[in-house]
Scaffold this motif. Structure first.
Motif, mmCIF file in Angstrom:
data_model
loop_
_atom_site.group_PDB
_atom_site.id
_atom_site.type_symbol
_atom_site.label_atom_id
_atom_site.label_comp_id
_atom_site.label_asym_id
_atom_site.label_seq_id
_atom_site.Cartn_x
_atom_site.Cartn_y
_atom_site.Cartn_z
ATOM 1 N N ARG A 1 49.371 39.161 -20.782
ATOM 2 C CA ARG A 1 49.315 37.952 -19.969
ATOM 3 C C ARG A 1 47.899 37.374 -19.929
ATOM 4 O O ARG A 1 46.917 38.087 -19.747
ATOM 5 N N ASP A 2 47.805 36.070 -20.120
ATOM 6 C CA ASP A 2 46.573 35.289 -20.026
ATOM 7 C C ASP A 2 45.620 35.504 -21.193
ATOM 8 O O ASP A 2 44.474 35.043 -21.136
ATOM 9 N N LEU A 3 46.074 36.176 -22.248
ATOM 10 C CA LEU A 3 45.229 36.248 -23.438
ATOM 11 C C LEU A 3 45.241 34.895 -24.147
ATOM 12 O O LEU A 3 46.253 34.193 -24.175
ATOM 13 N N ALA A 4 44.108 34.535 -24.725
ATOM 14 C CA ALA A 4 44.040 33.323 -25.536
ATOM 15 C C ALA A 4 44.771 33.582 -26.846
ATOM 16 O O ALA A 4 44.545 34.604 -27.505
ATOM 17 N N ALA B 1 38.934 28.854 -18.167
ATOM 18 C CA ALA B 1 39.593 30.058 -17.661
ATOM 19 C C ALA B 1 39.153 30.361 -16.233
ATOM 20 O O ALA B 1 39.962 30.795 -15.393
ATOM 21 N N ALA B 2 37.865 30.138 -15.940
ATOM 22 C CA ALA B 2 37.377 30.359 -14.583
ATOM 23 C C ALA B 2 38.036 29.395 -13.600
ATOM 24 O O ALA B 2 38.378 29.779 -12.469
ATOM 25 N N GLU B 3 38.253 28.153 -14.017
ATOM 26 C CA GLU B 3 38.914 27.170 -13.153
ATOM 27 C C GLU B 3 40.354 27.577 -12.869
ATOM 28 O O GLU B 3 40.861 27.343 -11.761
ATOM 29 N N LEU B 4 41.015 28.194 -13.843
ATOM 30 C CA LEU B 4 42.400 28.625 -13.664
ATOM 31 C C LEU B 4 42.499 29.965 -12.938
ATOM 32 O O LEU B 4 43.595 30.377 -12.557
ATOM 33 N N ASP C 1 32.363 28.651 -24.847
ATOM 34 C CA ASP C 1 31.832 28.391 -23.502
ATOM 35 C C ASP C 1 32.780 27.500 -22.706
ATOM 36 O O ASP C 1 32.996 27.720 -21.500
ATOM 37 N N ASP C 2 33.361 26.500 -23.364
ATOM 38 C CA ASP C 2 34.309 25.617 -22.679
ATOM 39 C C ASP C 2 35.574 26.378 -22.286
ATOM 40 O O ASP C 2 36.137 26.148 -21.213
ATOM 41 N N ILE C 3 36.017 27.269 -23.167
ATOM 42 C CA ILE C 3 37.211 28.065 -22.881
ATOM 43 C C ILE C 3 36.959 28.973 -21.686
ATOM 44 O O ILE C 3 37.804 29.114 -20.795
ATOM 45 N N ARG C 4 35.778 29.576 -21.636
ATOM 46 C CA ARG C 4 35.438 30.441 -20.506
ATOM 47 C C ARG C 4 35.391 29.647 -19.206
ATOM 48 O O ARG C 4 35.858 30.122 -18.156
#
Length: 289
Positions: free
Chosen positions: A82-85, A141-144, A135-138
């Motif tokens: 779950r939640d893996l890219a 992910a923090a926002e989610l 960096d954008d993906i990280r």
């Protein structure tokens, strides 16, 4: 669960509460023993699922979508996945895995925040060094509020320098320098002092690395070939103080690879191992870490 069996009170004021210890009459009961062994098996199963998913991710191997759909109902597999890219048919379309259906569809949250359904034949769980705009993906992910059981998007990465100038900077482990055309080793993590070879080997094993002979090793599949990164940790059975040695990479034939031939995943994972071992060194009082 950690292989433990717990009991709850069924009467009195404490009804429904978990007891701190099992009643003496239950400790050796055959049913309790069976439950304990089952709980231990569940823990081993959970750890095995995490290890398998980690292996898929580190090697960026294509995984059949149908396989993910089949294992998804298993809570241990679901927790590991779950939640893996993941990446499907379009290598530029990255999303976070949120579910899988019996029909083989995957439910993905894409980087626009939309939930979409995909049914590619296979997907990859890419190593973070291969993810574009990491960096954008990280940040997204923090926002989610995404957390991952398998360390992926927040995994420490190292990128191999492109300009061949020098083999490394031993004085700065965070900057290995640029590999020249002939260099076969990185010396950024050499000289990490440990009180004994046993202590260094124990650290390597606890971090999940294989200890073979005088080396700590990590095997990585990178770009269709298997590469083994290794760090010298001292002669087996030596009782004296030891220092970490150079980091090297070898192919399946045992040939030492020039640094310029080391792929991005093998480079990152080798550097990650070297840094993790070096971080456990003895720091003498008065010296910087």
């Amino acid at each position: 669960m950690e292989g433990r069996v717990a009991a709850r009170a069924t009467s009195g004021r404490a009804a429904g509460r978990q007891l701190k210890t099992l009643p003496r009459a239950l400790k050796d009961h055959p049913e309790v023993d069976r439950l304990r062994r089952f709980a231990e098996w569940l823990d081993r199963h959970s750890a095995a699922c995490v290890a398998q998913v980690d292996a898929w991710m580190v090697s960026s191997l294509p995984v059949p979508t149908g396989l993910l759909a089949r294992v998804w109902p298993d809570e241990a597999w679901q927790s590991a996945l779950r939640d893996l890219a993941v990446v499907g048919d379009d290598p530029d379309e990255v999303g976070f895995l949120r579910g899988a259906t019996d029909s083989g569809e995957l439910r993905i949250v894409n980087l626009d925040g939309d939930t979409v359904r995909l049914s590619p034949r296979t997907v990859t769980l890419p190593h973070p060094v291969l993810l574009p705009d990491l960096d954008d993906i990280r940040e997204f992910a923090a926002e989610l509020g995404i957390t991952q059981s398998v360390e992926q998007i927040h995994r420490a990465i190292w990128r191999r320098p492109e300009n061949p100038e020098n083999p490394g900077n031993p004085g700065n482990p965070g900057n290995p320098g640029n590999p020249d055309t002939k260099a076969t080793e990185v010396r950024a993590f050499t000289g990490g002092k440990f009180r004994s070879r046993f202590a260094l080997a124990a650290r390597a094993s606890s971090l999940g690395y294989r200890v073979s002979g005088g080396y700590a090793t990590a095997r990585v599949r990178d770009g269709g070939r298997t590469v083994e990164a290794s760090v010298w940790i001292g002669e087996p059975y030596a009782d004296d103080e030891v220092n970490t040695g150079a980091l090297t990479w070898h192919n399946d034939d045992g040939r030492a690879l020039p640094l310029r031939e080391v792929g991005p995943v093998a480079w990152s994972e080798g550097m990650r191992m070297g840094a993790a071992l070096y971080a456990g060194r003895v720091i003498e009082e008065g010296k910087d870490a």
